[in-house]
Write an enzyme that holds these catalytic residues in place. Structure first.
Site, PDB file in Angstrom:
ATOM      1  N   ILE A  11       0.828  -1.205   0.000  1.00 23.44           N
ATOM      2  CA  ILE A  11       0.000   0.000   0.000  1.00 23.44           C
ATOM      3  C   ILE A  11       0.865   1.259   0.000  1.00 23.44           C
ATOM      4  CG2 ILE A  11      -0.231   0.120   2.516  1.00 23.44           C
ATOM      5  CD1 ILE A  11      -2.910   1.007  -0.130  1.00 23.44           C
ATOM      6  N   SER A  33      11.683   0.637   7.346  1.00 20.13           N
ATOM      7  CA  SER A  33      11.150  -0.650   6.905  1.00 20.13           C
ATOM      8  C   SER A  33      12.193  -1.724   7.129  1.00 20.13           C
ATOM      9  CB  SER A  33      10.763  -0.600   5.421  1.00 20.13           C
ATOM     10  OG  SER A  33      10.279  -1.850   4.978  1.00 20.13           O
ATOM     11  N   ARG A  34      11.734  -2.952   7.368  1.00 23.13           N
ATOM     12  CA  ARG A  34      12.677  -4.072   7.504  1.00 23.13           C
ATOM     13  C   ARG A  34      13.294  -4.442   6.163  1.00 23.13           C
ATOM     14  NH1 ARG A  34       9.179  -8.528  10.541  1.00 23.13           N
ATOM     15  NH2 ARG A  34       7.724  -7.806   8.938  1.00 23.13           N
ATOM     16  N   LYS A  87      -5.427   3.333   7.735  1.00 28.18           N
ATOM     17  CA  LYS A  87      -6.550   2.614   8.346  1.00 28.18           C
ATOM     18  C   LYS A  87      -6.217   1.119   8.469  1.00 28.18           C
ATOM     19  CE  LYS A  87      -7.961   0.270   4.635  1.00 28.18           C
ATOM     20  NZ  LYS A  87      -8.135  -1.201   4.581  1.00 28.18           N
ATOM     21  N   ASP A 163     -10.522  -5.692   7.006  1.00 26.92           N
ATOM     22  CA  ASP A 163      -9.506  -4.760   6.521  1.00 26.92           C
ATOM     23  C   ASP A 163     -10.038  -3.984   5.314  1.00 26.92           C
ATOM     24  OD1 ASP A 163      -6.434  -3.944   6.509  1.00 26.92           O
ATOM     25  OD2 ASP A 163      -7.013  -4.392   4.439  1.00 26.92           O
TER      26      ASP A 163
END
Length: 301
Positions: A11, A33-34, A87, A163
């Site tokens: 996303i 971020s990983r 969200k 979701d």
């Protein structure tokens, strides 16, 4: 204004990064971020390291899954930075209430991207002063297409079909003239998963909902409402509007939704304001509380 993006997954790359790159308000100054990266933007594996390295970054947008999000959100607020939440705003309502209590002197924005769809405002305006007599939500999509391999979404806290389903509820709670509440729910849980893959809801005002993550073929994101003065339908996630069966101008695209979110975030920061509307999440929490569970066939990606 400088902003950091946390959680460089699908996303973020599909929507957040393009919206920020074109934004007149924001400069994407860092990511966390990983594994994900944005070319040309400094990347970090740890949010504390990013916050320490970029005191000039005044705002952070979190795109992490719901369960690990609270710790990152807490770090952002304790560092005195503005915070924007993808969200749903958290894994639980109590988490979001805690973030609201922490957000002193900074802006906190719990976003609902579907409320920024082209025709949602027009639908709200048309419904104003009318009485809703009933309606139906059909929100059916293919989890394998939209969330390939994302096992977290069917684990505890991942919300499962809610979701995407919470997008429909975010539109519904934004456009109805009167508040709506849950009356009954039925949840389908795969035998090998912890979150529902489908759900059916009965809401007040004669409204029902059919949510399903197993849709093959054309996807369905529709809201149909009957009123005392005609019918209203929102198609394509709120981007196309029909009144009494006749199409009203709209666009078959969600690409304007995230730019609108970042424009709203910029306005909140400039106003020194926050915006946290939990009505869609309350309906989901009520569904988990009240819903009957059906165990269905196991699901694997």
């Amino acid at each position: 204004m400088k902003i950091a993006l946390v959680g460089i997954g699908k996303i973020a790359l599909d929507q957040h990064v393009p919206a920020l790159m074109d934004s007149p308000d924001w400069t994407l100054a860092a990511t966390v971020s990983r594994s994900g990266r944005v070319p040309g933007v400094p990347g970090y594996g740890d949010i504390d390291a990013m916050l320490a390295a970029h005191p000039d970054v005044g705002a952070v947008s979190l795109c992490l899954p719901p369960v690990p999000r609270f710790a990152a959100a807490e770090a952002v607020l304790r560092a005195g930075r503005h915070l924007m939440l993808e969200k749903p705003p958290g894994a639980t309502l109590s988490e979001v209430h805690a973030l609201q209590a922490m957000a002193r002197g900074v802006s906190l924005y719990a976003t609902w991207h579907s409320r920024m769809a082209h025709e949602v405002a027009a639908a709200r305006d048309w419904l104003a002063g009318r009485r809703v007599l009933g309606g139906h939500i059909t929100w059916r999509e293919d989890i394998r297409h939209w969330h390939p391999g994302q096992d977290w979404i069917l684990e505890a806290g991942g919300m499962g079909v809610f979701d995407p389903g919470i997008n429909a509820l975010s539109i519904l709670t934004a456009i109805l003239p009167r508040p709506v509440h849950l009356m009954a729910a039925e949840l389908d849980l795969p035998a090998n998963r912890q979150a529902p893959i489908a759900a059916r809801l009965t809401l007040s005002q004669g409204i029902t909902a059919d949510l399903d993550f197993r849709q093959a073929g054309p996807q369905s994101w529709d809201i149909d409402l009957r009123t005392d003065a005609g019918t209203l339908a929102l198609r394509m996630g709120g981007n196309l509007l029909e009144i009494d069966g006749r199409p009203v101008e709209g666009r078959d695209s969600i690409m304007q939704e995230y730019p609108a979110l970042y424009a709203r975030m910029a306005a909140l920061v400039r106003q020194g304001a926050s915006e946290v509307d939990l009505a869609p999440m309350v309906l989901v929490a009520d569904a988990f509380t009240l819903g009957r569970r059906n165990i269905v066939a196991p699901f694997d990606f």
